[in-house]
Write a protein that holds these residues in place. Structure first.
Motif, PDB file in Angstrom:
ATOM      1  N   LEU A   1       0.828  -1.221   0.000  1.00 49.70           N
ATOM      2  CA  LEU A   1       0.000   0.000   0.000  1.00 49.70           C
ATOM      3  C   LEU A   1       0.859   1.266   0.000  1.00 49.70           C
ATOM      4  O   LEU A   1       0.331   2.372   0.171  1.00 49.70           O
ATOM      5  N   GLY A   2       2.160   1.108  -0.129  1.00 49.77           N
ATOM      6  CA  GLY A   2       3.043   2.277  -0.147  1.00 49.77           C
ATOM      7  C   GLY A   2       3.515   2.710   1.221  1.00 49.77           C
ATOM      8  O   GLY A   2       4.083   3.795   1.375  1.00 49.77           O
ATOM      9  N   VAL A   3       3.278   1.878   2.219  1.00 53.58           N
ATOM     10  CA  VAL A   3       3.682   2.199   3.595  1.00 53.58           C
ATOM     11  C   VAL A   3       4.956   1.410   3.897  1.00 53.58           C
ATOM     12  O   VAL A   3       4.895   0.194   4.104  1.00 53.58           O
ATOM     13  N   THR A   4       6.086   2.097   3.915  1.00 53.96           N
ATOM     14  CA  THR A   4       7.341   1.366   4.094  1.00 53.96           C
ATOM     15  C   THR A   4       8.039   1.694   5.416  1.00 53.96           C
ATOM     16  O   THR A   4       9.131   1.235   5.676  1.00 53.96           O
ATOM     17  N   ARG A   5       7.405   2.526   6.259  1.00 54.85           N
ATOM     18  CA  ARG A   5       7.877   2.695   7.639  1.00 54.85           C
ATOM     19  C   ARG A   5       6.917   1.917   8.509  1.00 54.85           C
ATOM     20  O   ARG A   5       5.716   2.227   8.538  1.00 54.85           O
ATOM     21  N   ILE A   6       7.417   0.921   9.183  1.00 52.25           N
ATOM     22  CA  ILE A   6       6.524  -0.001   9.878  1.00 52.25           C
ATOM     23  C   ILE A   6       6.942  -0.144  11.337  1.00 52.25           C
ATOM     24  O   ILE A   6       8.056  -0.578  11.643  1.00 52.25           O
ATOM     25  N   ALA A   7       6.027   0.270  12.225  1.00 55.00           N
ATOM     26  CA  ALA A   7       6.297   0.201  13.663  1.00 55.00           C
ATOM     27  C   ALA A   7       5.825  -1.138  14.206  1.00 55.00           C
ATOM     28  O   ALA A   7       4.692  -1.562  13.948  1.00 55.00           O
ATOM     29  N   LEU A   8       6.693  -1.791  14.961  1.00 54.72           N
ATOM     30  CA  LEU A   8       6.385  -3.092  15.547  1.00 54.72           C
ATOM     31  C   LEU A   8       5.950  -2.846  16.984  1.00 54.72           C
ATOM     32  O   LEU A   8       6.761  -2.509  17.843  1.00 54.72           O
TER      33      LEU A   8
ATOM     34  N   PHE B   1      11.883  -0.400   9.708  1.00 51.85           N
ATOM     35  CA  PHE B   1      11.113  -0.864  10.862  1.00 51.85           C
ATOM     36  C   PHE B   1      11.415  -0.005  12.093  1.00 51.85           C
ATOM     37  O   PHE B   1      12.535   0.468  12.266  1.00 51.85           O
ATOM     38  N   ILE B   2      10.394   0.187  12.883  1.00 51.18           N
ATOM     39  CA  ILE B   2      10.480   1.063  14.060  1.00 51.18           C
ATOM     40  C   ILE B   2      10.124   0.244  15.297  1.00 51.18           C
ATOM     41  O   ILE B   2       9.071  -0.394  15.340  1.00 51.18           O
ATOM     42  N   ALA B   3      11.011   0.269  16.270  1.00 50.33           N
ATOM     43  CA  ALA B   3      10.755  -0.454  17.530  1.00 50.33           C
ATOM     44  C   ALA B   3       9.781   0.350  18.375  1.00 50.33           C
ATOM     45  O   ALA B   3      10.040   1.508  18.678  1.00 50.33           O
TER      46      ALA B   3
END
Lengths: 320, 320
Positions: free
Chosen positions: A189-196, A224-226
C-alpha cells in the motif's frame, strides 16, 4: 578551543537539519503519552511541550491524533496544536489517523500549510485484538487501512503500526510470519515505515532479534520502528535489543508515559511506553549518537512530570 | 490427571531441595533492599519476609549483614534474624561481612547451629570508590579481605563482590582486565563465587557481554553472579544480557529496593537493585526455569510494598 561554530551552532545559524544521528527516536509523549490521561491538557501546554521536544533535537515527534473528539477528547484540539507548532527543517511531525475521515483532516491541514509530515495507520496482528480494540475484523481493518493509504499516498510519509506484534492478550503468541505478512501488506500500500508494537509489553530480547531477522531478511527495503511498552519492565531491554539487531528507529515517551487503560482488558492497564530519558542515556552509553541535548532532555522530563502533576517512570531522573 | 505427586510436592514431602532451575536468583531485599531504609524493620517482620521468600522457591537469600550496629543500625538484629529463620534443604542464606570481626560473628552463629551458609566479602575495583566507600586503600581492603577469607574458608561458601565493576563515580570507566585481576585475587583466596557489581547502574548490554567474555575465558572455574542496579533503568537489560552471555546466577531484590544513599555521592542516590518480580517474568518468558512460584512471588512483592509503606519499582506488579 576552536572558534569554529559547532555542528549544532551551524544548524541554528543556517536553519539546517538537526545533527546526525545513528538512531532516530520518535518522541511520543504528546500523543501516546497523553491519550489516556484523565485531565485534558490545554493546547497551549501541548504546543509548549512539543516546542521543547523539538528544541532537544528530536526529528520525529508524535504530535496529536485525528481521532473523533467524542472517542478521544484529549485530541479534540489536534488542528489547534498542529497550527500552533513552529515548523523546523528536518523535523517530522506525526499524527495518528484511525479512519479515512482522519486522513481527510490531515489533508485539509496540509492544504492549510500546517499539516503533519507523517501519518500513522494501525492494524493489529491478531483477530482478537482487532475485534476488541478496533471493533471490526482484520479484513475490515485492512480495507480501512487501504482506503486511508490511498488518501495519504504521495501526500504524507505513512507509518504502519502493527499492534500486538509479539503476543495478543486474547489470541496468544503471534508468529513472526504473521507480522511479516502484515508488513508486506503495508508495503504493497506504499507504507514502508513499519512500527512493531509490543502492545502488552511481553516481548523478550531473543524474540525481538528473531522477529527482526525475519523482517529484514524478507523485506529489506522497509524501515522498521521499535515500539515497545514497559508493562513488565522490559521496554529498555527490548528496544536496545532491536537497535542492536539493526533497527535505526525507535519510539519512546518522556517519563515512560502512555499505554492503554484497563477497560481494554490488558490486565489492570499499566502499559507505558519505553522511557525516553533512560533509553537515550543507554544508547549514548553504547556509543550510538541520538543527536539529542541531554541537559534539555532531562529538563523536558521534569517538565512533563510538572505538567501531569506526578512522578513518572524515569529512573535516571530520580538519580540526580 | 496423574495421582503422582508433583516435583514440588515431592520436595515438600521428602524435605528435598527446591525444583531444578536454569538460573539461580539470589533475593536481596532483606539485606541490600533494607540497608538504607530510614525506618528500622523489626526482626520479626524480617523473619516473616525471609520465610515468605524461601516459600517462593529461592535457594539463595541475602539475609542480613554483620556490620557494626553503630554503622548500620538496620542489621543490629543480625543474630536474631539468623536464629529465627527456619533452615530448609538446598536453601543458602547469605550474610554480608565487612571485616574479620563480622566473620567471627558468622562463625559464632555457625557454632550455635544457626549460621549463614554463605558470607560475602567486598572489594571495589577502583581506588577512588574504595577510599570513599570503605575509607581505606585497595591494598588495605585486600588485606582485610584476605583476613576474612582465612577465617571463612572451609566454614562458609564465600562470595566475593567486586563493586564498580563497570564504572566508578570517582575514577571513571573500569577496564575488564582490572575486574579479572580482582576475580583472580578472590580465587586465590578460595573465593570462587564472584558477584560483578554495577554499583552506579551505568553498564550496558554490550559491556556486560564483553566483561563476561573476559572472565569466562580467563577464569572458567569461577561462578560469576550478575549484580546490577537500576539507576538508569537498565537493570533488567543488563541482567538478561549477562544470563544470555552464560551466567547462571544473578542478584535481584523485590520491588527494585536497595542501593546507596546520596551521602556516598553517587548523584542523588537512587540506585535500586534489579527488580525481582520483573526479572523473573522476563526470564521465564525467555524459557529459563527459575524454579519460583510466580503467584507467591507477586504476593511477596505486594507484601514488601506493604512493609515499607509505599509503592516500589516493579512494573509488572502495576499491570495486574
Amino acid at each position: 578551543m576552536s572558534d569554529l561554530p559547532s555542528e549544532a551552532d551551524l544548524a541554528e545559524m543556517t536553519g539546517a537539519a538537526p545533527p546526525a544521528a545513528d538512531v532516530v527516536l520518535c518522541e511520543c509523549v504528546a500523543r501516546d503519552g497523553l491519550q489516556h490521561e484523565s485531565a485534558i491538557i490545554p493546547a497551549a501546554a501541548k504546543i509548549a511541550l512539543i516546542e521543547r521536544i523539538a528544541d532537544i533535537g528530536f526529528r520525529r515527534i508524535e504530535i496529536s491524533s485525528f481521532s473523533h473528539p467524542k472517542h478521544v477528547p484529549q485530541f479534540a484540539d489536534a488542528e489547534a496544536v498542529l497550527k500552533g507548532v513552529r515548523r523546523r527543517p528536518g523535523v517530522l511531525f506525526k499524527a495518528t489517523c484511525p479512519n479515512p475521515q482522519a486522513v481527510e483532516r490531515a489533508r485539509a491541514a496540509q492544504d492549510g500549510g500546517w499539516g503533519p509530515e507523517e501519518i500513522s495507520l494501525l492494524v493489529s496482528a491478531s483477530e482478537g485484538h482487532t475485534q476488541k480494540n478496533l471493533r471490526r475484523s482484520r479484513v475490515e481493518q485492512w480495507a480501512n487501512v487501504a482506503a486511508m493509504a490511498a488518501l495519504g499516498r504521495d501526500r504524507f510519509t505513512m507509518v504502519g503500526t502493527i499492534s500486538v506484534a509479539f503476543d495478543c492478550p486474547f489470541d496468544g503468541p503471534i508468529a513472526p510470519q504473521r507480522v511479516l505478512e502484515d508488513a508486506e501488506r503495508f508495503a504493497a500500500l506504499g507504507v514502508t515505515r513499519i512500527a512493531l508494537g509490543d502492545t502488552i509489553g511481553s516481548a523478550t530480547p531473543p524474540r525481538v532479534r528473531d522477529l527482526i531477522g525475519w523482517l529484514h531478511g524478507a523485506l529489506p527495503t522497509a524501515t522498521f520502528i521499535a515500539h515497545f511498552h514497559d508493562s513488565r519492565g522490559t521496554g529498555i531491554a527490548n528496544t536496545l535489543a532491536a537497535i542492536e539487531a539493526g533497527l535505526t528507529h525507535a519510539d519512546c515517551a518522556l517519563g515512560g508515559t502512555g499505554g492503554h487503560p484497563a477497560r481494554i482488558a490488558y490486565g489492570e492497564g499499566f502499559t507505558g511506553n519505553t522511557c525516553t530519558e533512560d533509553l537515550v542515556l543507554a544508547l549514548e552509553a553504547m556509543g550510538y549518537r541520538t543527536g539529542l541535548d541531554l541537559v534539555a532532555l532531562r529538563a523536558a522530563g521534569e517538565a512533563v512530570e510538572a505538567l501531569l502533576g506526578r512522578t513518572l517512570y524515569s529512573k535516571s531522573l530520580r538519580m540526580g
